[in-house]
Design an enzyme around this catalytic site. Structure first.
Site, PDB file in Angstrom:
ATOM      1  N   ARG A  86    -101.408   9.423 -23.391  1.00 57.24           N
ATOM      2  CA  ARG A  86    -102.036  10.363 -24.326  1.00 57.24           C
ATOM      3  C   ARG A  86    -103.249  11.030 -23.695  1.00 57.24           C
ATOM      4  NH1 ARG A  86    -102.821   7.750 -29.764  1.00 57.24           N
ATOM      5  NH2 ARG A  86    -100.669   8.427 -29.919  1.00 57.24           N
ATOM      6  N   TYR A  87    -104.219  10.241 -23.258  1.00 54.20           N
ATOM      7  CA  TYR A  87    -105.416  10.803 -22.626  1.00 54.20           C
ATOM      8  C   TYR A  87    -105.081  11.096 -21.160  1.00 54.20           C
ATOM      9  CZ  TYR A  87    -107.451   8.340 -26.629  1.00 54.20           C
ATOM     10  OH  TYR A  87    -107.727   7.871 -27.882  1.00 54.20           O
ATOM     11  N   ARG A  90    -105.794   7.932 -18.807  1.00 47.87           N
ATOM     12  CA  ARG A  90    -105.449   6.587 -19.230  1.00 47.87           C
ATOM     13  C   ARG A  90    -104.004   6.483 -19.690  1.00 47.87           C
ATOM     14  NH1 ARG A  90    -110.059   6.864 -23.492  1.00 47.87           N
ATOM     15  NH2 ARG A  90    -110.273   8.866 -22.449  1.00 47.87           N
ATOM     16  N   CYS A  99     -96.455 -12.533 -30.120  1.00 44.02           N
ATOM     17  CA  CYS A  99     -97.837 -13.015 -30.168  1.00 44.02           C
ATOM     18  C   CYS A  99     -97.807 -14.443 -30.680  1.00 44.02           C
ATOM     19  CB  CYS A  99     -98.662 -12.211 -31.161  1.00 44.02           C
ATOM     20  SG  CYS A  99     -98.762 -10.480 -30.760  1.00 44.02           S
ATOM     21  N   CYS A 103    -101.463 -11.548 -36.598  1.00 43.42           N
ATOM     22  CA  CYS A 103    -102.636 -11.209 -37.405  1.00 43.42           C
ATOM     23  C   CYS A 103    -102.162 -10.288 -38.524  1.00 43.42           C
ATOM     24  CB  CYS A 103    -103.680 -10.493 -36.553  1.00 43.42           C
ATOM     25  SG  CYS A 103    -103.909 -11.268 -34.930  1.00 43.42           S
ATOM     26  N   ARG A 108     -99.818  -2.800 -34.958  1.00 43.61           N
ATOM     27  CA  ARG A 108     -98.428  -2.629 -34.468  1.00 43.61           C
ATOM     28  C   ARG A 108     -97.474  -3.521 -35.262  1.00 43.61           C
ATOM     29  NH1 ARG A 108    -100.760  -2.536 -28.915  1.00 43.61           N
ATOM     30  NH2 ARG A 108    -101.399  -0.374 -28.717  1.00 43.61           N
ATOM     31  N   ASP A 268    -106.868   1.182 -39.187  1.00 41.05           N
ATOM     32  CA  ASP A 268    -105.902   2.289 -39.263  1.00 41.05           C
ATOM     33  C   ASP A 268    -105.033   2.165 -40.524  1.00 41.05           C
ATOM     34  OD1 ASP A 268    -106.604   3.304 -36.701  1.00 41.05           O
ATOM     35  OD2 ASP A 268    -105.418   1.714 -35.765  1.00 41.05           O
ATOM     36  N   ASP A 305    -109.438   6.296 -35.229  1.00 41.97           N
ATOM     37  CA  ASP A 305    -108.368   6.784 -34.370  1.00 41.97           C
ATOM     38  C   ASP A 305    -107.651   7.890 -35.146  1.00 41.97           C
ATOM     39  OD1 ASP A 305    -106.906   6.757 -32.034  1.00 41.97           O
ATOM     40  OD2 ASP A 305    -106.839   4.568 -31.994  1.00 41.97           O
ATOM     41  N   LYS A 312    -109.265   8.581 -30.212  1.00 46.12           N
ATOM     42  CA  LYS A 312    -110.413   7.929 -30.858  1.00 46.12           C
ATOM     43  C   LYS A 312    -111.619   8.867 -30.943  1.00 46.12           C
ATOM     44  CE  LYS A 312    -109.061   3.405 -29.268  1.00 46.12           C
ATOM     45  NZ  LYS A 312    -107.900   3.940 -28.509  1.00 46.12           N
TER      46      LYS A 312
HETATM   47  S1  SF4 Z   1    -103.461  -7.802 -33.530  1.00 44.39           S
HETATM   48 FE1  SF4 Z   1    -101.227  -7.640 -33.443  1.00 44.39          FE
HETATM   49  S2  SF4 Z   1    -100.739  -7.426 -31.272  1.00 44.39           S
HETATM   50 FE2  SF4 Z   1    -102.834  -8.199 -31.424  1.00 44.39          FE
HETATM   51  S3  SF4 Z   1    -102.631 -10.428 -31.327  1.00 44.39           S
HETATM   52 FE3  SF4 Z   1    -102.658  -9.894 -33.476  1.00 44.39          FE
HETATM   53  S4  SF4 Z   1    -100.508  -9.665 -34.030  1.00 44.39           S
HETATM   54 FE4  SF4 Z   1    -100.617  -9.605 -31.815  1.00 44.39          FE
END
Ligand code: SF4
Length: 342
Positions: A86-87, A90, A99, A103, A108, A268, A305, A312
């Site tokens: 995108r940038y 970067r 993961c 979280c 994502r 977001d 963002d 950003k």
């Molecule tokens: S924020 Fe999303 S990508 Fe990052 S560690 Fe937690 S679940 Fe995984």
């Protein structure tokens, strides 16, 4: 040890009836995963609990109605299946959707619904070829999922490949491992690779002071010893850290362990995450208060963002304005003073 099912969760943490119901209902759509370590941290902290345990709001259509699966259009800017450009200077490489800890506020979250994937060697080579062909790219962000959970040989292929590209100056690894499973950071082969790869900067992801445990400190110390600068990205989350008191403790705590607060991201508008959203106005008020209390070295950029892929934008509380040929400023104590514009 990774825990995914309700019975194992209940062996570590006492759940209310509502939490148990929410777990059963929400995991039909969005799965659950935690390390044993982080589940124990959650058993001692309401804020961590909120980031870890499923809540019915995740699947409430009314709460989530303004959320999008990919509000930043990461998919639209993909140049190879795993690389987003995108940038100009970067690129982003998303290496996996796996993961150890999921979280609940993840931006994502759309990837949780996909079949588990880990970048294949030929896709690593393809990403490296793309970067070689674009010499303006000097900064590569490796993200996930959790990139530090990749097999070390795979990570080595990527990091050493990037080390060999002269035009790449910085390789940033976005990782939550020091926070959610710090013991896994303390692997000699991983720390040795980070040192050997030379260009690596680590971006950790602490959101609350309760996450700065002795184990997490040790993991950060080990990363610093491996010669990687360690910065932190926090997401502003309603009911978790949306107060100046909490963020002051977090940022001071990070500075104490030599982890530089780098970004405070506005949450977001992601589908399944909207219940963590605060207003931008609230974020700016918190930031204004932080500037009164702590040194700028411990204050991250507060950034939104841009929806659709605008990138950003860092925000600062407005503490000055131009009046004729003078500027009027507000001091950290709230006093007003002026300076001529010359
Ligand atoms: S924020 Fe999303 S990508 Fe990052 S560690 Fe937690 S679940 Fe995984």
């Amino acid at each position: 040890m990774i825990i995914k099912d309700l019975d194992r969760v209940k062996e570590v943490i006492r759940l209310s009836k509502e939490e148990e119901e929410a777990f059963k209902e929400v995991t039909k759509v969005y799965p659950f995963s935690s390390s044993l370590y982080y589940l124990k941290v959650a058993s001692r902290s309401d804020a961590v609990r909120k980031m870890l345990l499923p809540s019915l709001e995740e699947v409430d259509p009314e709460v989530q109605k303004f959320g999008q699966d990919d509000p930043l259009n990461e998919e639209g800017d993909k140049k190879t299946p795993f690389l987003t450009h995108r940038y100009p200077d970067r690129v982003l490489i998303v290496t996996t959707n796996q993961c150890p800890v999921l979280c609940r506020y993840c931006m994502r979250k759309r990837n949780w619904k996909l079949k588990p994937f880990v970048i294949e060697d030929r896709e690593i080579d393809r990403a490296i070829e793309y970067i070689k062909g674009n010499p303006k790219v000097r900064d590569v962000l490796i993200s996930g999922g959790e990139p530090l959970s990749l097999p070390v040989e795979k990570l080595e292929r990527l990091l050493i490949g990037l080390k060999r590209i002269e035009t790449v100056e910085v390789v940033r690894i976005g990782t939550r491992l020091p926070v959610v499973d710090p013991e896994k950071v303390l692997r000699e082969e991983l720390l040795g690779l980070i040192e050997k790869a030379e260009k690596v900067w680590i971006n950790t992801h602490f959101n609350h002071p309760d996450e700065i445990t002795p184990e997490a400190k040790e993991a950060c110390r080990a990363l610093l010893k491996s010669s990687a600068p360690v910065n932190n990205q926090t997401v502003l989350l309603k009911g978790v850290n949306d107060s100046a008191d909490t963020l002051e403790r977090l940022f001071r705590g990070l500075q104490k362990i030599k982890v530089r607060p780098y970004y405070l991201f506005h949450c977001d508008p992601v589908k399944g995450v909207m219940h963590f959203s605060t207003t931008i106005t609230k974020g700016l008020e918190i930031l204004r208060e932080l500037f009164r209390r702590i040194s700028p070295l411990a204050i991250p950029y507060y950034a939104v963002d841009g929806l659709g892929g605008y990138g950003k934008v860092p925000l600062l509380p407005k503490r000055f304005k131009k009046v004729g040929d003078h500027y009027t400023f507000e001091s950290f104590k709230g006093e007003i003073f002026t300076m001529a514009d010359r």
